[in-house]
Structure formats: structure tokens, C-alpha cells
Design a protein around this motif. Structure first.
Motif, PDB file in Angstrom:
ATOM      1  N   PRO A  51      -0.833  56.610 -45.531  1.00 23.12           N
ATOM      2  CA  PRO A  51      -0.808  57.934 -46.088  1.00 23.12           C
ATOM      3  C   PRO A  51      -1.466  58.201 -47.375  1.00 23.12           C
ATOM      4  O   PRO A  51      -1.396  59.218 -48.154  1.00 23.12           O
ATOM      5  N   PHE A  52      -2.016  57.024 -48.067  1.00 21.23           N
ATOM      6  CA  PHE A  52      -2.502  57.156 -49.288  1.00 21.23           C
ATOM      7  C   PHE A  52      -3.862  56.392 -49.219  1.00 21.23           C
ATOM      8  O   PHE A  52      -4.350  55.756 -48.278  1.00 21.23           O
ATOM      9  N   PRO A  53      -4.984  56.914 -50.139  1.00 23.67           N
ATOM     10  CA  PRO A  53      -6.385  56.387 -49.868  1.00 23.67           C
ATOM     11  C   PRO A  53      -6.406  54.857 -50.258  1.00 23.67           C
ATOM     12  O   PRO A  53      -5.891  54.470 -51.139  1.00 23.67           O
ATOM     13  N   VAL A  54      -7.228  53.899 -49.689  1.00 23.73           N
ATOM     14  CA  VAL A  54      -7.480  52.833 -49.711  1.00 23.73           C
ATOM     15  C   VAL A  54      -9.138  52.602 -49.461  1.00 23.73           C
ATOM     16  O   VAL A  54      -9.626  52.966 -48.531  1.00 23.73           O
ATOM     17  N   PHE A  55      -9.885  51.837 -50.147  1.00 23.27           N
ATOM     18  CA  PHE A  55     -11.203  51.714 -50.040  1.00 23.27           C
ATOM     19  C   PHE A  55     -11.774  50.272 -50.907  1.00 23.27           C
ATOM     20  O   PHE A  55     -10.994  49.749 -51.672  1.00 23.27           O
ATOM     21  N   SER A  56     -12.673  49.844 -50.345  1.00 26.56           N
ATOM     22  CA  SER A  56     -13.267  48.667 -51.087  1.00 26.56           C
ATOM     23  C   SER A  56     -14.882  48.578 -51.072  1.00 26.56           C
ATOM     24  O   SER A  56     -15.428  49.345 -50.225  1.00 26.56           O
ATOM     25  N   HIS A  57     -15.355  47.634 -51.902  1.00 24.28           N
ATOM     26  CA  HIS A  57     -16.654  47.734 -52.073  1.00 24.28           C
ATOM     27  C   HIS A  57     -17.170  46.301 -52.136  1.00 24.28           C
ATOM     28  O   HIS A  57     -16.422  45.468 -52.523  1.00 24.28           O
ATOM     29  N   GLY A  58     -18.207  45.890 -51.932  1.00 26.44           N
ATOM     30  CA  GLY A  58     -18.948  44.474 -52.124  1.00 26.44           C
ATOM     31  C   GLY A  58     -19.296  43.949 -53.298  1.00 26.44           C
ATOM     32  O   GLY A  58     -19.095  44.561 -53.943  1.00 26.44           O
ATOM     33  N   THR A  59     -20.191  42.956 -53.223  1.00 22.13           N
ATOM     34  CA  THR A  59     -20.657  42.459 -54.508  1.00 22.13           C
ATOM     35  C   THR A  59     -22.125  42.622 -54.549  1.00 22.13           C
ATOM     36  O   THR A  59     -22.683  42.172 -55.681  1.00 22.13           O
ATOM     37  N   GLU A  60     -22.758  43.621 -53.993  1.00 23.82           N
ATOM     38  CA  GLU A  60     -24.082  43.926 -54.257  1.00 23.82           C
ATOM     39  C   GLU A  60     -24.357  44.464 -55.782  1.00 23.82           C
ATOM     40  O   GLU A  60     -23.307  44.692 -56.554  1.00 23.82           O
ATOM     41  N   ALA A  61     -25.783  44.363 -56.238  1.00 27.23           N
ATOM     42  CA  ALA A  61     -25.852  44.755 -57.564  1.00 27.23           C
ATOM     43  C   ALA A  61     -25.506  46.441 -57.671  1.00 27.23           C
ATOM     44  O   ALA A  61     -24.820  46.484 -59.035  1.00 27.23           O
ATOM     45  N   ASP A  62     -25.512  46.909 -56.664  1.00 27.78           N
ATOM     46  CA  ASP A  62     -25.092  48.391 -56.927  1.00 27.78           C
ATOM     47  C   ASP A  62     -24.154  48.649 -55.531  1.00 27.78           C
ATOM     48  O   ASP A  62     -24.434  48.771 -54.492  1.00 27.78           O
TER      49      ASP A  62
END
Length: 161
Positions: A51-62
Motif C-alpha cells: 500500500p506504499f510506493p517502492v521503487f529502485s534504479h540501477g547503477t547507470e551514469a544517469d
């Protein structure tokens, strides 16, 4: 649209990312992000439906987003395919970029940061005041850094003038 896109939590890569998100949160904060048990697919589904937002990103320069649960997709006004092409910096307003970068560097150095707050923006420009925010480093199966994840439990849409 394929079933894998409608139900991304059934994809092997998303199941693996879900495990990394949950285990890394537990590692850094010493408590679970979500009380859940079952098969890896059931756990991935529970995280996706949280019920709450969860997100992730990788290790790219951007860094590019590589995961968002349903609540995050709704707030950011994205579908799964759009998410996987979006640099995570686009979720912060241009005036908030410096503070966002400072926070991400602090997370890189400390492992995680909690109780942050700020303003984030959706794909269509809706602005949200967010709080009770945690950002943490993601670790892979060899305990190597592989990105960052975040969650927040409180958000309020800011009226546009």
C-alpha cells in the motif's frame, strides 16, 4: 499489452529485484520492509501490491528505474514500459535535483537514509509532498552494490496554482 507487463511481478528479473529490495532493506535497517512469506513469486506479488510506493534504479551514469510497485506507478503516472525507460532524476523537480543528489550520495556512503522529505513530480507534472521516506543501497547476491531503492509512506498532492 502482454501479461508480463500487466503482471510484472511474475517476471524472473522482477522477482529477483524484489528479493534484492527486501533483503537489502532488512540488511541496512535491521527490520523488514514488508511482513511477507511464501514463494519468491508470492513475495514479489506482495511487494508489488504493497500500500506504499517502492521503487529502485540501477547503477547507470544517469540511473534508470528498474522497479516500481503498483502504488509508485500510479503516483508517477507510468506504465511498466515507461518506467523502464525513465531516469530516476525525472521524479524530482529541477529545483530539487541538488538536494536529491546530496541524499543519494549520503545513501551511497552510509547505506541508507530515513525520515527524509521532499517534493516529487509525476510524469504529467502532478507534484507530491512526500515524507517518512527511506532510501537504501541495493546489494546483489554477492553483496555487491547494484543500485538504490526508496519507499515512502506519506504523500499529499500539492495543489497547482
Amino acid at each position: 499489452m502482454s501479461t508480463n507487463i500487466l503482471l510484472p511481478w511474475q517476471q524472473e528479473a522482477v522477482i529477483l529485484q524484489s528479493q534484492r529490495i527486501l533483503s537489502s532493506f532488512q540488511y541496512w535497517t535491521k527490520h523488514p520492509l514488508l511482513e511477507v512469506s511464501g514463494s519468491p513469486t508470492q513475495i514479489a506479488q506482495a511487494l508489488f501490491e504493497a500500500p506504499f510506493p517502492v521503487f529502485s534504479h540501477g547503477t547507470e551514469a544517469d540511473p534508470i528505474y528498474n522497479y516500481a510497485n503498483r502504488k509508485a506507478l500510479e503516483l508517477w503516472e507510468l506504465d511498466w514500459e515507461q518506467l523502464l525507460q525513465m531516469p530516476s532524476r525525472y521524479s524530482a523537480e529541477p529545483v530539487s535535483q541538488e538536494e536529491r543528489l546530496r541524499l543519494l550520495k549520503e545513501v551511497t556512503n552510509k547505506g541508507y537514509v530515513s525520515n527524509s522529505q521532499g517534493v516529487r513530480i509525476s510524469r504529467t507534472g502532478k507534484r507530491y509532498e512526500i515524507s517518512d521516506f527511506t532510501i537504501w543501497n541495493l546489494l546483489d547476491e554477492e553483496n555487491q552494490y547494484c543500485g538504490q531503492a526508496a519507499r515512502f509512506s506519506q504523500w499529499t498532492q500539492i495543489n497547482q496554482s
